[in-house]
Design a protein around this motif. Structure first.
Motif, PDB file in Angstrom:
ATOM      1  N   ARG A   2       0.821  -1.206   0.000  1.00 35.24           N
ATOM      2  CA  ARG A   2       0.000   0.000   0.000  1.00 35.24           C
ATOM      3  C   ARG A   2       0.865   1.271   0.000  1.00 35.24           C
ATOM      4  O   ARG A   2       0.574   2.238  -0.703  1.00 35.24           O
ATOM      5  CB  ARG A   2      -0.917  -0.024   1.243  1.00 35.24           C
ATOM      6  N   HIS A   3       1.970   1.240   0.784  1.00 36.19           N
ATOM      7  CA  HIS A   3       2.815   2.444   0.846  1.00 36.19           C
ATOM      8  C   HIS A   3       3.386   2.815  -0.528  1.00 36.19           C
ATOM      9  O   HIS A   3       3.492   3.985  -0.877  1.00 36.19           O
ATOM     10  CB  HIS A   3       3.935   2.305   1.894  1.00 36.19           C
ATOM     11  N   CYS A   4       3.725   1.793  -1.319  1.00 42.16           N
ATOM     12  CA  CYS A   4       4.266   2.067  -2.662  1.00 42.16           C
ATOM     13  C   CYS A   4       3.174   2.607  -3.602  1.00 42.16           C
ATOM     14  O   CYS A   4       3.444   3.454  -4.456  1.00 42.16           O
ATOM     15  CB  CYS A   4       4.883   0.806  -3.258  1.00 42.16           C
ATOM     16  N   LYS A   5       1.948   2.103  -3.416  1.00 46.63           N
ATOM     17  CA  LYS A   5       0.831   2.611  -4.227  1.00 46.63           C
ATOM     18  C   LYS A   5       0.584   4.088  -3.922  1.00 46.63           C
ATOM     19  O   LYS A   5       0.298   4.890  -4.821  1.00 46.63           O
ATOM     20  CB  LYS A   5      -0.431   1.792  -3.957  1.00 46.63           C
ATOM     21  N   VAL A  35      12.758   2.942   0.757  1.00 45.98           N
ATOM     22  CA  VAL A  35      13.429   2.841  -0.544  1.00 45.98           C
ATOM     23  C   VAL A  35      12.439   2.385  -1.628  1.00 45.98           C
ATOM     24  O   VAL A  35      12.421   2.938  -2.732  1.00 45.98           O
ATOM     25  CB  VAL A  35      14.624   1.861  -0.462  1.00 45.98           C
ATOM     26  N   CYS A  36      11.584   1.413  -1.294  1.00 41.09           N
ATOM     27  CA  CYS A  36      10.611   0.907  -2.278  1.00 41.09           C
ATOM     28  C   CYS A  36       9.688   2.035  -2.750  1.00 41.09           C
ATOM     29  O   CYS A  36       9.328   2.103  -3.927  1.00 41.09           O
ATOM     30  CB  CYS A  36       9.812  -0.251  -1.693  1.00 41.09           C
ATOM     31  N   CYS A  37       9.331   2.919  -1.812  1.00 44.56           N
ATOM     32  CA  CYS A  37       8.417   4.021  -2.149  1.00 44.56           C
ATOM     33  C   CYS A  37       9.135   5.104  -2.965  1.00 44.56           C
ATOM     34  O   CYS A  37       8.533   5.714  -3.847  1.00 44.56           O
ATOM     35  CB  CYS A  37       7.835   4.627  -0.884  1.00 44.56           C
ATOM     36  N   LYS A  38      10.406   5.319  -2.661  1.00 44.07           N
ATOM     37  CA  LYS A  38      11.198   6.272  -3.465  1.00 44.07           C
ATOM     38  C   LYS A  38      11.219   5.794  -4.920  1.00 44.07           C
ATOM     39  O   LYS A  38      11.035   6.571  -5.857  1.00 44.07           O
ATOM     40  CB  LYS A  38      12.639   6.359  -2.941  1.00 44.07           C
TER      41      LYS A  38
HETATM   42 ZN   LIG Z   1       6.929   1.226  -0.448  1.00 44.05          ZN
END
Ligand SMILES: [Zn+2]
Length: 299
Positions: free
Chosen positions: A19-22, A111-114
């Motif tokens: 969800r954070h990456c979305k 990092v995944c969200c960046k």
């Molecule tokens: Zn993420």
């Protein structure tokens, strides 16, 4: 399709599971093609797939069921519910809406969200040149603060991004082949990365081949011109005083050179009995040329 549109098409098919990456991806979409006025949140783009992706994200994150709607060559995603629009603005832009920092730190804390955020920026506003032509990747920003924050985000991955002002837009760009490969990797454009590497290898190989061919041609010219000069010297001796004028070793050398005017010194040395090394052959030929020069001097 251009290389650039292939990359974007691939990136639009990347599905983040967390969800954070979305949220991070939607945050990039809000920055580039969203508009929040405190009442409604509206996204607009000419890119149908981008708006379909936006609708999917909005529906999942805010439990809605909106669609991408076509209106005069543009696709729209509209969130009319004031509460839902505010919630989406808060998680993507930050609590202050457009008055928050250019990139909401909460949306890109991992990092995944960046990576997802950078991918979103590229999908909305990026382009990359065909590697066969040149190495250039850029993301255009209308706002300097956003360009600067995006540059910092990219730099955090060890990529040397720079900013240039072009026609009132702040362009974050990368010029180096290796770093564009890293950037494609960060954005999860794995197929594009392989294509880019293949095209890059072909280009580098072609450059190397050209260099080798040029180098060999130059060496060949050197061999031929030295051979021609030596043959002229030997012909001169033969015509004026006769090859018998030379010592037996030099005479043998002279006859071989006339017989094989364009082989290398090494090959020439191998034909002598007994064989002589390259430097020995060179020494003898120089002597012959010197004798011819002195004979010319006498005349
Ligand atoms: Zn993420």
């Amino acid at each position: 399709m251009s290389f650039s549109s292939d990359v974007k098409a691939e990136l639009l098919n990347v599905n983040d599971s967390a969800r954070h990456c979305k949220i991070a991806l939607l945050a990039a979409f809000v920055s580039f093609c969203g508009c929040y006025d405190g009442e409604r949140l509206v996204f607009v783009s000419e890119n149908k797939r981008l708006m379909e992706k936006t609708a999917d994200l909005v529906n999942e994150l805010a439990a809605l069921s909106v669609n991408a709607e076509l209106y005069e060559n543009h696709y729209y995603v509209k969130i009319d519910s004031r509460d839902k629009a505010r919630d989406l603005a808060n998680i993507t832009l930050g609590q202050g809406g457009y008055d928050s920092p250019a990139i909401n730190p909460l949306a890109v804390s991992s990092v995944c969200c960046k990576r997802a955020y950078i991918r979103g920026c590229f999908i909305c506003s990026g382009s990359v040149s065909d590697p066969q032509k040149q190495y250039h990747l850029e993301i255009s920003n209308s706002d300097y603060d956003h360009a600067d924050a995006l540059k910092a985000l990219i730099t955090s991955f060890g990529i040397d991004a720079k900013i240039i002002l072009r026609k009132n837009h702040y362009i974050v760009y990368i010029k180096e082949g290796e770093q564009i490969v890293d950037m494609l990797n960060i954005m999860s454009a794995h197929k594009a990365l392989l294509d880019f590497e293949n095209l890059r290898v072909v280009k580098d190989l072609r450059n190397n081949l050209n260099r080798i061919v040029n180098c060999e041609t130059a060496n060949l010219n050197k061999v031929v011109s030295a051979g021609v000069r030596q043959a002229e010297a030997i012909e001169y001796i033969k015509r004026t005083v006769g090859l018998g004028y030379l010592s037996p070793a030099l005479e043998e050398m002279a006859r071989l050179r006339l017989e094989y005017p364009d082989i290398s010194l090494k090959e020439l040395g191998e034909k002598l009995k007994p064989p002589v090394g390259k430097s020995g052959v060179n020494h003898r030929l120089k002597k012959i040329c010197a004798i011819a020069d002195s004979l010319k001097g006498d005349n």
